[in-house]
Design a protein around this motif. Structure first.
Motif, mmCIF file in Angstrom:
data_model
loop_
_atom_site.group_PDB
_atom_site.id
_atom_site.type_symbol
_atom_site.label_atom_id
_atom_site.label_comp_id
_atom_site.label_asym_id
_atom_site.label_seq_id
_atom_site.Cartn_x
_atom_site.Cartn_y
_atom_site.Cartn_z
ATOM 1 N N UNK A 1 110.310 42.449 36.875
ATOM 2 C CA UNK A 1 110.462 42.856 35.491
ATOM 3 C C UNK A 1 109.304 43.772 35.095
ATOM 4 N N UNK A 2 109.591 45.023 34.952
ATOM 5 C CA UNK A 2 108.575 45.973 34.534
ATOM 6 C C UNK A 2 108.196 45.699 33.088
ATOM 7 N N UNK A 3 106.910 45.659 32.799
ATOM 8 C CA UNK A 3 106.468 45.488 31.427
ATOM 9 C C UNK A 3 106.797 44.140 30.831
ATOM 10 N N UNK A 4 106.563 43.042 31.555
ATOM 11 C CA UNK A 4 106.883 41.700 31.071
ATOM 12 C C UNK A 4 106.081 41.384 29.808
ATOM 13 N N UNK A 5 106.788 40.882 28.793
ATOM 14 C CA UNK A 5 106.173 40.571 27.508
ATOM 15 C C UNK A 5 106.145 39.083 27.192
ATOM 16 N N UNK A 6 107.126 38.357 27.714
ATOM 17 C CA UNK A 6 107.280 36.962 27.324
ATOM 18 C C UNK A 6 108.110 36.240 28.376
ATOM 19 N N UNK A 7 107.725 35.025 28.701
ATOM 20 C CA UNK A 7 108.512 34.195 29.608
ATOM 21 C C UNK A 7 108.138 32.739 29.356
ATOM 22 N N UNK A 8 109.113 31.937 28.908
ATOM 23 C CA UNK A 8 108.837 30.532 28.647
ATOM 24 C C UNK A 8 110.121 29.731 28.521
ATOM 25 N N UNK A 9 109.989 28.426 28.676
ATOM 26 C CA UNK A 9 111.089 27.506 28.413
ATOM 27 C C UNK A 9 110.975 27.048 26.964
ATOM 28 N N UNK A 10 112.111 26.654 26.376
ATOM 29 C CA UNK A 10 112.094 26.214 24.986
ATOM 30 C C UNK A 10 113.088 25.076 24.788
ATOM 31 N N UNK A 11 112.925 24.389 23.646
ATOM 32 C CA UNK A 11 113.860 23.341 23.233
ATOM 33 C C UNK A 11 113.986 23.420 21.709
ATOM 34 N N UNK A 12 114.708 22.483 21.138
ATOM 35 C CA UNK A 12 114.962 22.487 19.699
ATOM 36 C C UNK A 12 113.660 22.551 18.884
ATOM 37 N N UNK A 27 107.387 43.868 18.379
ATOM 38 C CA UNK A 27 106.502 44.788 17.667
ATOM 39 C C UNK A 27 105.543 45.459 18.640
ATOM 40 N N UNK A 28 104.968 44.681 19.546
ATOM 41 C CA UNK A 28 104.049 45.238 20.543
ATOM 42 C C UNK A 28 104.749 46.245 21.446
ATOM 43 N N UNK A 29 106.051 46.052 21.657
ATOM 44 C CA UNK A 29 106.825 46.983 22.489
ATOM 45 C C UNK A 29 107.161 48.266 21.734
ATOM 46 N N UNK A 30 106.990 48.255 20.402
ATOM 47 C CA UNK A 30 107.214 49.465 19.623
ATOM 48 C C UNK A 30 108.346 49.403 18.611
ATOM 49 N N UNK A 31 109.059 48.279 18.526
ATOM 50 C CA UNK A 31 110.126 48.174 17.527
ATOM 51 C C UNK A 31 109.518 47.972 16.145
ATOM 52 N N UNK A 61 113.042 35.299 28.502
ATOM 53 C CA UNK A 61 112.138 36.291 29.081
ATOM 54 C C UNK A 61 112.386 37.594 28.341
ATOM 55 N N UNK A 62 111.313 38.346 28.114
ATOM 56 C CA UNK A 62 111.425 39.667 27.496
ATOM 57 C C UNK A 62 110.608 40.643 28.316
ATOM 58 N N UNK A 63 111.161 41.858 28.474
ATOM 59 C CA UNK A 63 110.446 42.890 29.205
ATOM 60 C C UNK A 63 110.922 44.264 28.781
ATOM 61 N N UNK A 64 110.113 45.263 29.152
ATOM 62 C CA UNK A 64 110.454 46.666 28.935
ATOM 63 C C UNK A 64 110.888 47.262 30.259
ATOM 64 N N UNK A 65 111.922 48.121 30.202
ATOM 65 C CA UNK A 65 112.320 48.871 31.380
ATOM 66 C C UNK A 65 112.976 50.174 30.950
ATOM 67 N N UNK A 66 112.541 51.270 31.499
ATOM 68 C CA UNK A 66 113.153 52.583 31.285
ATOM 69 C C UNK A 66 113.551 52.860 29.836
ATOM 70 N N UNK A 67 112.603 52.691 28.905
ATOM 71 C CA UNK A 67 112.870 53.007 27.514
ATOM 72 C C UNK A 67 113.704 51.989 26.759
ATOM 73 N N UNK A 68 113.833 50.787 27.322
ATOM 74 C CA UNK A 68 114.655 49.740 26.721
ATOM 75 C C UNK A 68 113.848 48.452 26.644
ATOM 76 N N UNK A 69 114.043 47.702 25.555
ATOM 77 C CA UNK A 69 113.488 46.355 25.437
ATOM 78 C C UNK A 69 114.611 45.375 25.726
ATOM 79 N N UNK A 70 114.345 44.430 26.626
ATOM 80 C CA UNK A 70 115.358 43.472 27.061
ATOM 81 C C UNK A 70 114.875 42.052 26.773
ATOM 82 N N UNK A 71 115.778 41.221 26.291
ATOM 83 C CA UNK A 71 115.533 39.783 26.154
ATOM 84 C C UNK A 71 116.659 39.069 26.886
ATOM 85 N N UNK A 72 116.280 38.106 27.710
ATOM 86 C CA UNK A 72 117.275 37.339 28.454
ATOM 87 C C UNK A 72 117.080 35.864 28.148
#
Length: 128
Positions: A1-12, A27-31, A61-72
């Motif tokens: 993942x190019x430009x990884x911003x966030x990766x964690x497990x979560x619950x309620x 915001x840090x990614x530029x939005x 997980x969140x990352x930047x790739x080729x001019x796009x911000x992705x959240x999975x």
């Protein structure tokens, strides 16, 4: 993942914290402005759906790739029923629920992989 911003497990108990981390990371990614608000809302819908309908472990997980911000967003739940995936309108105008996927699809680019082994929601938006 190019430009990884966030990766964690979560619950309620961590949904609010995750929303805050998504906001800061985006915001840090530029939005900014409406695009930022829309993306955070779309991701929040995916996170709350994973908590409501999915099973642990749930992750983001969140990352930047080729001019796009992705959240999975992932979970190990039973998968999304076909009728929910095929719906093109919300279930009711004033009822609660049934709008998550519909909303995500209108606020960001949406890719869904789902089945008996779990669900992966990938949301993306062009970076300025």
């Amino acid at each position: 993942m190019a430009g990884s911003l966030l990766s964690l497990e979560f619950d309620r108990s961590s949904v609010t914290r995750v929303r805050h981390l998504v906001m800061v990371s985006a915001q840090e990614a530029g939005l900014k402005g409406v695009i930022l608000e829309d993306f955070v809302l779309a991701v929040h819908e995916a996170v709350t759906n994973a908590v409501r309908y999915g099973s642990p472990p749930r992750g983001i997980a969140m990352w930047r790739e080729a001019g796009v911000l992705v959240a999975e967003i992932t979970d190990k739940g039973p998968g999304i029923p076909d009728e929910a995936l095929e719906r093109e309108e919300t279930t009711t105008r004033f009822g609660f629920g049934g709008r998550g996927l519909w909303l995500m699809n209108r606020l960001a680019d949406l890719v869904v992989r789902t089945g008996a082994e779990g669900t992966t929601i990938r949301l993306s938006v062009a970076l300025p």
